[in-house]
Design an enzyme around this catalytic site. Sequence first.
Site, PDB file in Angstrom:
ATOM      1  N   GLY A 114       0.833  -1.214   0.000  1.00 23.00           N
ATOM      2  CA  GLY A 114       0.000   0.000   0.000  1.00 23.00           C
ATOM      3  C   GLY A 114       0.857   1.249   0.000  1.00 23.00           C
ATOM      4  O   GLY A 114       1.135   1.812   1.077  1.00 23.00           O
TER       5      GLY A 114
ATOM      6  N   THR B 149       3.629   8.836  -8.157  1.00 21.76           N
ATOM      7  CA  THR B 149       5.030   9.158  -8.384  1.00 21.76           C
ATOM      8  C   THR B 149       5.611   9.831  -7.146  1.00 21.76           C
ATOM      9  O   THR B 149       6.699   9.495  -6.689  1.00 21.76           O
ATOM     10  CB  THR B 149       5.119  10.110  -9.590  1.00 21.76           C
ATOM     11  OG1 THR B 149       4.725   9.362 -10.724  1.00 21.76           O
ATOM     12  CG2 THR B 149       6.512  10.647  -9.761  1.00 21.76           C
TER      13      THR B 149
ATOM     14  N   SER C 166      -2.362  -3.943  -5.704  1.00 21.72           N
ATOM     15  CA  SER C 166      -2.505  -5.296  -6.265  1.00 21.72           C
ATOM     16  C   SER C 166      -2.721  -6.309  -5.146  1.00 21.72           C
ATOM     17  O   SER C 166      -2.130  -6.184  -4.065  1.00 21.72           O
ATOM     18  CB  SER C 166      -1.239  -5.688  -7.034  1.00 21.72           C
ATOM     19  OG  SER C 166      -0.939  -4.746  -8.021  1.00 21.72           O
TER      20      SER C 166
ATOM     21  N   GLU D 128      11.762  -4.505  -5.400  1.00 17.75           N
ATOM     22  CA  GLU D 128      10.688  -4.721  -6.372  1.00 17.75           C
ATOM     23  C   GLU D 128      11.219  -4.539  -7.794  1.00 17.75           C
ATOM     24  O   GLU D 128      10.907  -5.315  -8.704  1.00 17.75           O
ATOM     25  CB  GLU D 128       9.542  -3.724  -6.109  1.00 17.75           C
ATOM     26  CG  GLU D 128       8.351  -3.933  -7.030  1.00 17.75           C
ATOM     27  CD  GLU D 128       7.123  -3.113  -6.601  1.00 17.75           C
ATOM     28  OE1 GLU D 128       7.172  -2.448  -5.552  1.00 17.75           O
ATOM     29  OE2 GLU D 128       6.122  -3.154  -7.336  1.00 17.75           O
TER      30      GLU D 128
ATOM     31  N   GLU E 150       9.585   7.094 -16.575  1.00 21.37           N
ATOM     32  CA  GLU E 150      10.087   8.479 -16.591  1.00 21.37           C
ATOM     33  C   GLU E 150      10.788   8.775 -15.259  1.00 21.37           C
ATOM     34  O   GLU E 150      11.867   9.372 -15.220  1.00 21.37           O
ATOM     35  CB  GLU E 150       8.929   9.498 -16.754  1.00 21.37           C
ATOM     36  CG  GLU E 150       8.275   9.515 -18.127  1.00 21.37           C
ATOM     37  CD  GLU E 150       7.260   8.395 -18.293  1.00 21.37           C
ATOM     38  OE1 GLU E 150       6.864   7.778 -17.284  1.00 21.37           O
ATOM     39  OE2 GLU E 150       6.858   8.139 -19.445  1.00 21.37           O
TER      40      GLU E 150
HETATM   41  C1  LIG Z   1      -1.019  -2.885 -12.691  1.00 20.24           C
HETATM   42  C2  LIG Z   1      -0.553  -1.982 -11.631  1.00 20.24           C
HETATM   43  C3  LIG Z   1      -0.330  -2.509 -10.380  1.00 20.24           C
HETATM   44  C4  LIG Z   1       0.078  -1.670  -9.361  1.00 20.24           C
HETATM   45  N1  LIG Z   1       0.260  -2.218  -8.114  1.00 20.24           N
HETATM   46  C5  LIG Z   1       0.538  -1.389  -7.096  1.00 20.24           C
HETATM   47  C6  LIG Z   1       0.607  -1.900  -5.760  1.00 20.24           C
HETATM   48  O1  LIG Z   1       0.468  -3.102  -5.521  1.00 20.24           O
HETATM   49  N2  LIG Z   1       0.823  -1.035  -4.758  1.00 20.24           N
HETATM   50  C7  LIG Z   1       0.995   0.308  -4.963  1.00 20.24           C
HETATM   51  O2  LIG Z   1       1.202   1.030  -4.004  1.00 20.24           O
HETATM   52  N3  LIG Z   1       0.934   0.825  -6.217  1.00 20.24           N
HETATM   53  C8  LIG Z   1       0.703   0.017  -7.272  1.00 20.24           C
HETATM   54  N4  LIG Z   1       0.624   0.524  -8.547  1.00 20.24           N
HETATM   55  C9  LIG Z   1       0.719   1.956  -8.734  1.00 20.24           C
HETATM   56  C10 LIG Z   1       1.968   2.427  -9.435  1.00 20.24           C
HETATM   57  O3  LIG Z   1       3.101   2.238  -8.645  1.00 20.24           O
HETATM   58  C11 LIG Z   1       1.708   3.892  -9.788  1.00 20.24           C
HETATM   59  O4  LIG Z   1       0.705   3.880 -10.788  1.00 20.24           O
HETATM   60  C12 LIG Z   1       2.939   4.600 -10.279  1.00 20.24           C
HETATM   61  O5  LIG Z   1       3.866   4.760  -9.235  1.00 20.24           O
HETATM   62  C13 LIG Z   1       2.597   5.972 -10.878  1.00 20.24           C
HETATM   63  O6  LIG Z   1       1.800   6.723 -10.015  1.00 20.24           O
HETATM   64  P1  LIG Z   1       0.417   7.358 -10.508  1.00 20.24           P
HETATM   65  O7  LIG Z   1      -0.381   6.319 -11.180  1.00 20.24           O
HETATM   66  O8  LIG Z   1      -0.191   8.087  -9.363  1.00 20.24           O
HETATM   67  O9  LIG Z   1       0.864   8.396 -11.646  1.00 20.24           O
HETATM   68  P2  LIG Z   1       1.216   9.943 -11.482  1.00 20.24           P
HETATM   69  O10 LIG Z   1       2.190  10.120 -10.379  1.00 20.24           O
HETATM   70  O11 LIG Z   1      -0.052  10.706 -11.438  1.00 20.24           O
HETATM   71  O12 LIG Z   1       1.966  10.199 -12.867  1.00 20.24           O
HETATM   72  C14 LIG Z   1       1.251  10.178 -14.108  1.00 20.24           C
HETATM   73  C15 LIG Z   1       2.274  10.251 -15.239  1.00 20.24           C
HETATM   74  O13 LIG Z   1       3.041  11.462 -15.137  1.00 20.24           O
HETATM   75  C16 LIG Z   1       4.439  11.159 -15.164  1.00 20.24           C
HETATM   76  N5  LIG Z   1       5.166  12.037 -14.222  1.00 20.24           N
HETATM   77  C17 LIG Z   1       4.809  12.351 -12.966  1.00 20.24           C
HETATM   78  N6  LIG Z   1       5.734  13.147 -12.389  1.00 20.24           N
HETATM   79  C18 LIG Z   1       6.712  13.340 -13.321  1.00 20.24           C
HETATM   80  C19 LIG Z   1       7.939  14.061 -13.341  1.00 20.24           C
HETATM   81  N7  LIG Z   1       8.358  14.735 -12.274  1.00 20.24           N
HETATM   82  N8  LIG Z   1       8.687  13.992 -14.470  1.00 20.24           N
HETATM   83  C20 LIG Z   1       8.277  13.297 -15.552  1.00 20.24           C
HETATM   84  N9  LIG Z   1       7.106  12.600 -15.590  1.00 20.24           N
HETATM   85  C21 LIG Z   1       6.339  12.616 -14.498  1.00 20.24           C
HETATM   86  C22 LIG Z   1       4.556   9.707 -14.689  1.00 20.24           C
HETATM   87  O14 LIG Z   1       5.702   9.100 -15.227  1.00 20.24           O
HETATM   88  C23 LIG Z   1       3.281   9.087 -15.223  1.00 20.24           C
HETATM   89  O15 LIG Z   1       3.482   8.641 -16.548  1.00 20.24           O
HETATM   90  C24 LIG Z   1       0.282  -0.298  -9.607  1.00 20.24           C
HETATM   91  C25 LIG Z   1       0.097   0.230 -10.877  1.00 20.24           C
HETATM   92  C26 LIG Z   1      -0.320  -0.602 -11.898  1.00 20.24           C
HETATM   93  C27 LIG Z   1      -0.512  -0.023 -13.266  1.00 20.24           C
END
Ligand SMILES: Cc1cc2nc3c(=O)[nH]c(=O)nc-3n(C[C@H](O)[C@H](O)[C@H](O)COP(=O)(O)OP(=O)(O)OC[C@H]3O[C@@H](n4cnc5c(N)ncnc54)[C@H](O)[C@@H]3O)c2cc1C
Length: 386
Positions: free
Chosen positions: A123, A131, A157, A240, A370
């Site tokens: 979590g 991010t 997940s 991880e 990224e």
């Molecule tokens: C199938 C799947 C399973 C997952 N399982 C888990 C889990 O078990 N536990 C858990 O905690 N999380 C989990 N995640 C979450 C995953 O770790 C996050 O989706 C990921 O860290 C990105 O965060 P976000 O989705 O909030 O994207 P955001 O942080 O909102 O970012 C959106 C986009 O903007 C880009 N971006 C953001 N900031 C910057 C920057 N400073 N410079 C350049 N680009 C930037 C990112 O690269 C991304 O492409 C899972 C995700 C998926 C898809």
Amino acid sequence: MDFGFTKEEESFRQEIRDYLSNELGPEPIGRTPEELFSREFSKKLAAKGWLGIGWPKEYGGLGRSFTEQLICSEEMMRARAPGGAHVLAQNMVGPALIRVGTDEQKREFLPKILSGDLVFCLGYTEPNAGTDLANCQTTALLDGDEYVINGQKMFTSFAEVADYAWMTVRTDPDAPKKHHGISMFIVNMKTPGIRVGSFDTMWGFPVYEVFFDNVRVPKTAVVGELNKGWSYLTVALDHERVFMGGTVAAHSRLYDDIVEYAKKTYRNGKLLSDDPIIRQRLAQLAVDLQIARLFAHRVAWILGQGVVPFAEASMTKIFTSELEQRVANTAMLILGLYGPLDEPQFPFKGYVGWEYKFSLMQAVGGGSNEIERILIAIAGLGLPRP
Ligand SMILES: Cc1cc2nc3c(=O)[nH]c(=O)nc-3n(C[C@H](O)[C@H](O)[C@H](O)COP(=O)(O)OP(=O)(O)OC[C@H]3O[C@@H](n4cnc5c(N)ncnc54)[C@H](O)[C@@H]3O)c2cc1C
């Protein structure tokens, strides 16, 4: 310089390959939640000691090398074995607990991870902290002898089937820097006040959101020391990413299968493998797979030196996840319109179409590529933080 495996390592690989082929049969498909998650299968591996191959003997592991642990992971991936029930506990939570957990936590959780009895979910991500994980808004505040957790996690997940969550919480809302006020907690998912919601995805596995509404947990839920969660999170995330780099074996398996398919399949009266575009694509993938394997073996070696790889973990994660997309893309090119057909009578029985969709999320899960590049710039190249 010889990058090969020793005779003992090769024979260990064969032992695992034979075992998996006996257990799973010749052609597991490995793309539905049922095909990838089996507590029963995890327990069978546990009985052989294979959930703790590289773990120190003092914690119940086999005390073998990380390279041997990687060999086991590679064979599991290659066989598309149902490792979902133990994968997070074995590869992230356990190794992180060994480094930073309290003695009580090690006694409580490590044996149950090794026996395949515990499923963990991670979590970290929240609606406003993906991010930027340091923006964690879920709080855990002391009330008497207990912490009270309130907030929401996103994309967790395995949340629906997990016994415990390994999660970040904000324990000091007044900390001068936001990552200083975070702690890592282990929370029993059966605790009153926890609610799990699920969403469908295009690759067929649900992802989950988890709500915490006045969830009361004992002080022993705090992993290691209070407010040190940020550094523990970094260790767990690096493990991880190392694990994600090791998934190259699954892509090699698909690659081998499409090469064989191209060698014996005719289209318009010509063998697919005679097509110059297909030959170029396959040859380039052979180069990339070799690089990815060397990356994976290098990070296993670094772990074996007692060091948590940082920039290297990000490098292997980026390269392998983007390679996975290229393998899936080439497989679709070779299969043409047969690729997306999800029917048992067609080649690959829908696996290629599924992998094509699944591979998209690998560049995001575990930290988006990224951001991994930003980490390499800082930790690997020593560039100043932006
Ligand atoms: C199938 C799947 C399973 C997952 N399982 C888990 C889990 O078990 N536990 C858990 O905690 N999380 C989990 N995640 C979450 C995953 O770790 C996050 O989706 C990921 O860290 C990105 O965060 P976000 O989705 O909030 O994207 P955001 O942080 O909102 O970012 C959106 C986009 O903007 C880009 N971006 C953001 N900031 C910057 C920057 N400073 N410079 C350049 N680009 C930037 C990112 O690269 C991304 O492409 C899972 C995700 C998926 C898809």
